[in-house]
Design a protein around this motif. Structure first.
Motif, PDB file in Angstrom:
ATOM      1  N   SER A  83       0.824  -1.209   0.000  1.00  0.00           N
ATOM      2  CA  SER A  83       0.000   0.000   0.000  1.00  0.00           C
ATOM      3  C   SER A  83       0.857   1.258   0.000  1.00  0.00           C
ATOM      4  O   SER A  83       0.595   2.215  -0.739  1.00  0.00           O
ATOM      5  CB  SER A  83      -0.920   0.004   1.228  1.00  0.00           C
ATOM      6  OG  SER A  83      -1.787  -1.112   1.215  1.00  0.00           O
ATOM      7  N   VAL A  84       1.921   1.235   0.814  1.00  0.00           N
ATOM      8  CA  VAL A  84       2.805   2.400   0.893  1.00  0.00           C
ATOM      9  C   VAL A  84       3.502   2.650  -0.438  1.00  0.00           C
ATOM     10  O   VAL A  84       3.572   3.786  -0.925  1.00  0.00           O
ATOM     11  CB  VAL A  84       3.842   2.210   2.021  1.00  0.00           C
ATOM     12  CG1 VAL A  84       4.903   3.311   1.974  1.00  0.00           C
ATOM     13  CG2 VAL A  84       3.154   2.202   3.380  1.00  0.00           C
ATOM     14  N   SER A  85       4.011   1.569  -1.053  1.00  0.00           N
ATOM     15  CA  SER A  85       4.729   1.731  -2.325  1.00  0.00           C
ATOM     16  C   SER A  85       3.793   2.220  -3.428  1.00  0.00           C
ATOM     17  O   SER A  85       4.191   3.030  -4.281  1.00  0.00           O
ATOM     18  CB  SER A  85       5.374   0.404  -2.735  1.00  0.00           C
ATOM     19  OG  SER A  85       4.396  -0.590  -2.969  1.00  0.00           O
ATOM     20  N   SER A 132       6.932  -6.173  -2.664  1.00  0.00           N
ATOM     21  CA  SER A 132       5.810  -5.273  -2.930  1.00  0.00           C
ATOM     22  C   SER A 132       6.237  -4.135  -3.839  1.00  0.00           C
ATOM     23  O   SER A 132       5.483  -3.696  -4.712  1.00  0.00           O
ATOM     24  CB  SER A 132       5.260  -4.724  -1.612  1.00  0.00           C
ATOM     25  OG  SER A 132       4.755  -5.760  -0.812  1.00  0.00           O
ATOM     26  N   LEU A 133       7.453  -3.633  -3.639  1.00  0.00           N
ATOM     27  CA  LEU A 133       7.960  -2.577  -4.506  1.00  0.00           C
ATOM     28  C   LEU A 133       8.169  -3.090  -5.922  1.00  0.00           C
ATOM     29  O   LEU A 133       7.756  -2.469  -6.902  1.00  0.00           O
ATOM     30  CB  LEU A 133       9.284  -2.035  -3.950  1.00  0.00           C
ATOM     31  CG  LEU A 133       9.208  -1.211  -2.656  1.00  0.00           C
ATOM     32  CD1 LEU A 133      10.599  -0.937  -2.132  1.00  0.00           C
ATOM     33  CD2 LEU A 133       8.468   0.087  -2.899  1.00  0.00           C
ATOM     34  N   ALA A 134       8.821  -4.246  -6.032  1.00  0.00           N
ATOM     35  CA  ALA A 134       9.126  -4.797  -7.349  1.00  0.00           C
ATOM     36  C   ALA A 134       7.881  -5.199  -8.113  1.00  0.00           C
ATOM     37  O   ALA A 134       7.902  -5.308  -9.345  1.00  0.00           O
ATOM     38  CB  ALA A 134      10.064  -6.001  -7.209  1.00  0.00           C
ATOM     39  N   ASP A 135       6.779  -5.431  -7.381  1.00  0.00           N
ATOM     40  CA  ASP A 135       5.528  -5.813  -8.027  1.00  0.00           C
ATOM     41  C   ASP A 135       4.754  -4.594  -8.539  1.00  0.00           C
ATOM     42  O   ASP A 135       3.784  -4.739  -9.274  1.00  0.00           O
ATOM     43  CB  ASP A 135       4.662  -6.606  -7.035  1.00  0.00           C
ATOM     44  CG  ASP A 135       3.508  -7.323  -7.720  1.00  0.00           C
ATOM     45  OD1 ASP A 135       3.759  -8.066  -8.681  1.00  0.00           O
ATOM     46  OD2 ASP A 135       2.360  -7.119  -7.301  1.00  0.00           O
ATOM     47  N   ASP A 136       5.192  -3.393  -8.148  1.00  0.00           N
ATOM     48  CA  ASP A 136       4.530  -2.156  -8.536  1.00  0.00           C
ATOM     49  C   ASP A 136       5.095  -1.672  -9.864  1.00  0.00           C
ATOM     50  O   ASP A 136       6.282  -1.379  -9.977  1.00  0.00           O
ATOM     51  CB  ASP A 136       4.752  -1.102  -7.445  1.00  0.00           C
ATOM     52  CG  ASP A 136       3.931   0.170  -7.678  1.00  0.00           C
ATOM     53  OD1 ASP A 136       3.518   0.391  -8.834  1.00  0.00           O
ATOM     54  OD2 ASP A 136       3.722   0.920  -6.729  1.00  0.00           O
ATOM     55  N   ARG A 137       4.234  -1.572 -10.871  1.00  0.00           N
ATOM     56  CA  ARG A 137       4.692  -1.163 -12.204  1.00  0.00           C
ATOM     57  C   ARG A 137       5.276   0.255 -12.196  1.00  0.00           C
ATOM     58  O   ARG A 137       6.221   0.552 -12.929  1.00  0.00           O
ATOM     59  CB  ARG A 137       3.529  -1.231 -13.204  1.00  0.00           C
ATOM     60  CG  ARG A 137       3.943  -0.969 -14.647  1.00  0.00           C
ATOM     61  CD  ARG A 137       2.767  -1.195 -15.585  1.00  0.00           C
ATOM     62  NE  ARG A 137       3.101  -0.851 -16.950  1.00  0.00           N
ATOM     63  CZ  ARG A 137       3.749  -1.634 -17.796  1.00  0.00           C
ATOM     64  NH1 ARG A 137       4.139  -2.827 -17.394  1.00  0.00           N
ATOM     65  NH2 ARG A 137       4.003  -1.245 -19.028  1.00  0.00           N
ATOM     66  N   ILE A 246      -4.117   2.324  -2.089  1.00  0.00           N
ATOM     67  CA  ILE A 246      -3.961   1.490  -0.891  1.00  0.00           C
ATOM     68  C   ILE A 246      -4.511   0.084  -1.129  1.00  0.00           C
ATOM     69  O   ILE A 246      -3.866  -0.919  -0.800  1.00  0.00           O
ATOM     70  CB  ILE A 246      -4.672   2.153   0.308  1.00  0.00           C
ATOM     71  CG1 ILE A 246      -3.910   3.409   0.749  1.00  0.00           C
ATOM     72  CG2 ILE A 246      -4.802   1.176   1.467  1.00  0.00           C
ATOM     73  CD1 ILE A 246      -4.612   4.186   1.832  1.00  0.00           C
ATOM     74  N   LEU A 247      -5.720  -0.001  -1.716  1.00  0.00           N
ATOM     75  CA  LEU A 247      -6.346  -1.309  -1.918  1.00  0.00           C
ATOM     76  C   LEU A 247      -5.605  -2.135  -2.963  1.00  0.00           C
ATOM     77  O   LEU A 247      -5.394  -3.339  -2.783  1.00  0.00           O
ATOM     78  CB  LEU A 247      -7.811  -1.131  -2.318  1.00  0.00           C
ATOM     79  CG  LEU A 247      -8.732  -0.501  -1.248  1.00  0.00           C
ATOM     80  CD1 LEU A 247     -10.150  -0.369  -1.783  1.00  0.00           C
ATOM     81  CD2 LEU A 247      -8.710  -1.335   0.028  1.00  0.00           C
ATOM     82  N   GLU A 248      -5.211  -1.514  -4.062  1.00  0.00           N
ATOM     83  CA  GLU A 248      -4.488  -2.250  -5.108  1.00  0.00           C
ATOM     84  C   GLU A 248      -3.123  -2.712  -4.611  1.00  0.00           C
ATOM     85  O   GLU A 248      -2.711  -3.846  -4.852  1.00  0.00           O
ATOM     86  CB  GLU A 248      -4.334  -1.376  -6.349  1.00  0.00           C
ATOM     87  CG  GLU A 248      -5.643  -1.141  -7.087  1.00  0.00           C
ATOM     88  CD  GLU A 248      -5.479  -0.183  -8.248  1.00  0.00           C
ATOM     89  OE1 GLU A 248      -4.327   0.200  -8.540  1.00  0.00           O
ATOM     90  OE2 GLU A 248      -6.502   0.179  -8.863  1.00  0.00           O
ATOM     91  N   GLY A 249      -2.415  -1.818  -3.920  1.00  0.00           N
ATOM     92  CA  GLY A 249      -1.113  -2.204  -3.375  1.00  0.00           C
ATOM     93  C   GLY A 249      -1.236  -3.274  -2.319  1.00  0.00           C
ATOM     94  O   GLY A 249      -0.424  -4.202  -2.255  1.00  0.00           O
ATOM     95  N   GLY A 250      -2.274  -3.182  -1.468  1.00  0.00           N
ATOM     96  CA  GLY A 250      -2.476  -4.187  -0.442  1.00  0.00           C
ATOM     97  C   GLY A 250      -2.812  -5.551  -1.007  1.00  0.00           C
ATOM     98  O   GLY A 250      -2.337  -6.579  -0.520  1.00  0.00           O
ATOM     99  N   SER A 251      -3.628  -5.586  -2.073  1.00  0.00           N
ATOM    100  CA  SER A 251      -3.981  -6.876  -2.683  1.00  0.00           C
ATOM    101  C   SER A 251      -2.763  -7.534  -3.317  1.00  0.00           C
ATOM    102  O   SER A 251      -2.615  -8.763  -3.263  1.00  0.00           O
ATOM    103  CB  SER A 251      -5.078  -6.678  -3.730  1.00  0.00           C
ATOM    104  OG  SER A 251      -4.628  -5.844  -4.783  1.00  0.00           O
TER     105      SER A 251
END
Length: 407
Positions: A83-85, A132-137, A246-251
């Motif tokens: 969520s933070v990332s 989580s960071l690496a999964d964020d486009r 927040i929701l997309e990052g958390g999922s």
């Protein structure tokens, strides 16, 4: 001419026959027998000293405790950091850090400035925070493909850094001395180890991916993540942007947490059973018991290890060895060693550097690489990080000696 051609044809036939021999595979029954022999031998390492019943109970109890105490904690961590990332990416913080820190991160680590987020998040939490960071486009777009997988080494070198540092500072050394200074030197040693580990990993990944391919086949532009230059984002309601991020990052964090469970349970259980010994009253089948095989090997190599790391006693090597599987378990050994006089303030510097740099990488590297979709790079990451952690310990040893001379 005919005789010459016959000779050449014979040589070709011979070479073909040799090639055929190379590709001959073992019969299926023989490979099964070999596997069973090796499998039984590995189990015998645990079953003979512990007893078969105790071994199985310890294995199951350790895996259960790791599931409850470790993997669920990591999942919660991954959800929060996801969520933070996502928020940092949505509002342009990643882009800002990339611009500001690129002049520093590229010459030191060979990575874009956005990788500084990996250092911050893992230092404040634990190794898997990078997933989580690496999964964020929005984060991945700043990285070439060969750089992305080196983040495992960079993040692990700072994993649990804040926890390790605060724990060590809270200890009291019977012999006196500045523990805060030792912890600071340990942090510097971990930074030096992270540079060695990351650079070695980049050297390996360049051979695999080359220098040109982007992680998402989408190179980052200097202005594409700026909120000012992106009117579409400005038009969206800020509250909705926050909630969606927040929701997309958390999922995505939930998926990351689930994906690392098999690796953590299997690898960490084996490492802990090879590292720890039995209970005071003998083997009971409780969690975290083991055969203490790795410390025995370390003690046999003490004549090499002690000059490199400057430990006050051979028993101190158990701390970095345990850190291979769990930094938390390694920290638990330090207070009793200090009380027994088996460790000094000098050792605190080396403990901090190696516990922070290694921070259980044997039990997390495989699962982290598997989550990133390249489990085949696990061996390269582990070898690079082993060298980096050793360098961190040696650097902390000699930096502390220099510190003592100056002070």
């Amino acid at each position: 001419m005919e005789t010459i051609s016959k000779l050449f044809s014979r040589k070709k036939k011979q070479s073909r026959s040799f090639e055929d021999v190379k590709h001959i595979s073992l019969p299926s029954w023989l490979s099964a027998v070999i596997f069973l022999v090796i499998f039984i031998a590995i189990f015998a390492i645990f079953a003979v000293p512990m007893g078969l019943s105790n071994m199985l109970n310890t294995m199951m109890n350790t895996a259960y405790q790791l599931l409850i105490d470790t993997t669920l904690f990591i999942m919660a961590l991954a959800v929060i950091m996801g969520s933070v990332s996502a928020l940092l990416s949505e509002f342009g913080v990643v882009a800002l850090l990339n611009k500001i820190l690129s002049p520093l991160m590229r010459p030191i680590y060979g990575l874009p400035g956005a990788s500084s987020l990996v250092i911050v998040t893992t230092y404040l939490s634990d190794n898997p925070a990078i997933l989580s960071l690496a999964d964020d486009r929005g984060f991945r777009k700043y990285f070439k493909k060969y750089q992305l997988y080196a983040l495992t080494n960079l993040g692990t070198a700072f994993g649990m850094g804040l926890i390790v540092s605060t724990f060590m500072i809270g200890l009291s050394a019977p012999s006196g001395g500045s523990i805060a200074g030792a912890v600071l030197i340990g942090n510097i040693g971990a930074v030096l180890g992270s540079i060695v580990s990351t650079r070695l990993m980049l050297f390996q990944t360049k051979k695999v991916f080359g220098k040109d391919a982007w992680a998402d086949d989408l190179p980052a532009k200097s202005d594409d993540a700026s909120n000012v230059d992106n009117p579409t984002k400005q038009k969206k309601n800020i509250g909705m942007r926050i909630i969606n991020s927040i929701l997309e990052g958390g999922s995505s964090g939930v998926q990351v947490g689930l994906s690392i469970i098999p690796g953590v349970l299997i690898i960490c259980t084996i490492v802990m059973m090879l590292t720890n010994g039995g209970s005071e009253g003998g083997y009971t089948g409780a969690a975290y018991e083991g055969v203490a095989f790795i410390p025995k090997i370390a003690n046999a190599l003490g004549f090499i290890i002690k000059p490199l790391f400057g430990f006050a006693s051979f028993d101190a090597i158990a701390v970095p060895i345990t850190a291979l599987g769990s930094a938390g378990a390694a920290m638990g050994l330090v207070p009793s060693m200090l009380a027994a006089g088996k460790a000094t303030v000098h050792d605190i510097a080396v403990f901090t550097a190696m516990c922070m740099c290694w921070s259980g990488y044997l039990s997390t590297h495989v699962s982290m690489m598997q989550s990133l979709g390249r489990a085949d790079l696990s061996g390269k990451a582990i070898v690079s990080h082993t060298i980096g952690g050793l360098f961190a310990g040696v650097a902390a040893n000699w930096l502390f000696k220099l510190f003592e001379l100056i002070v």
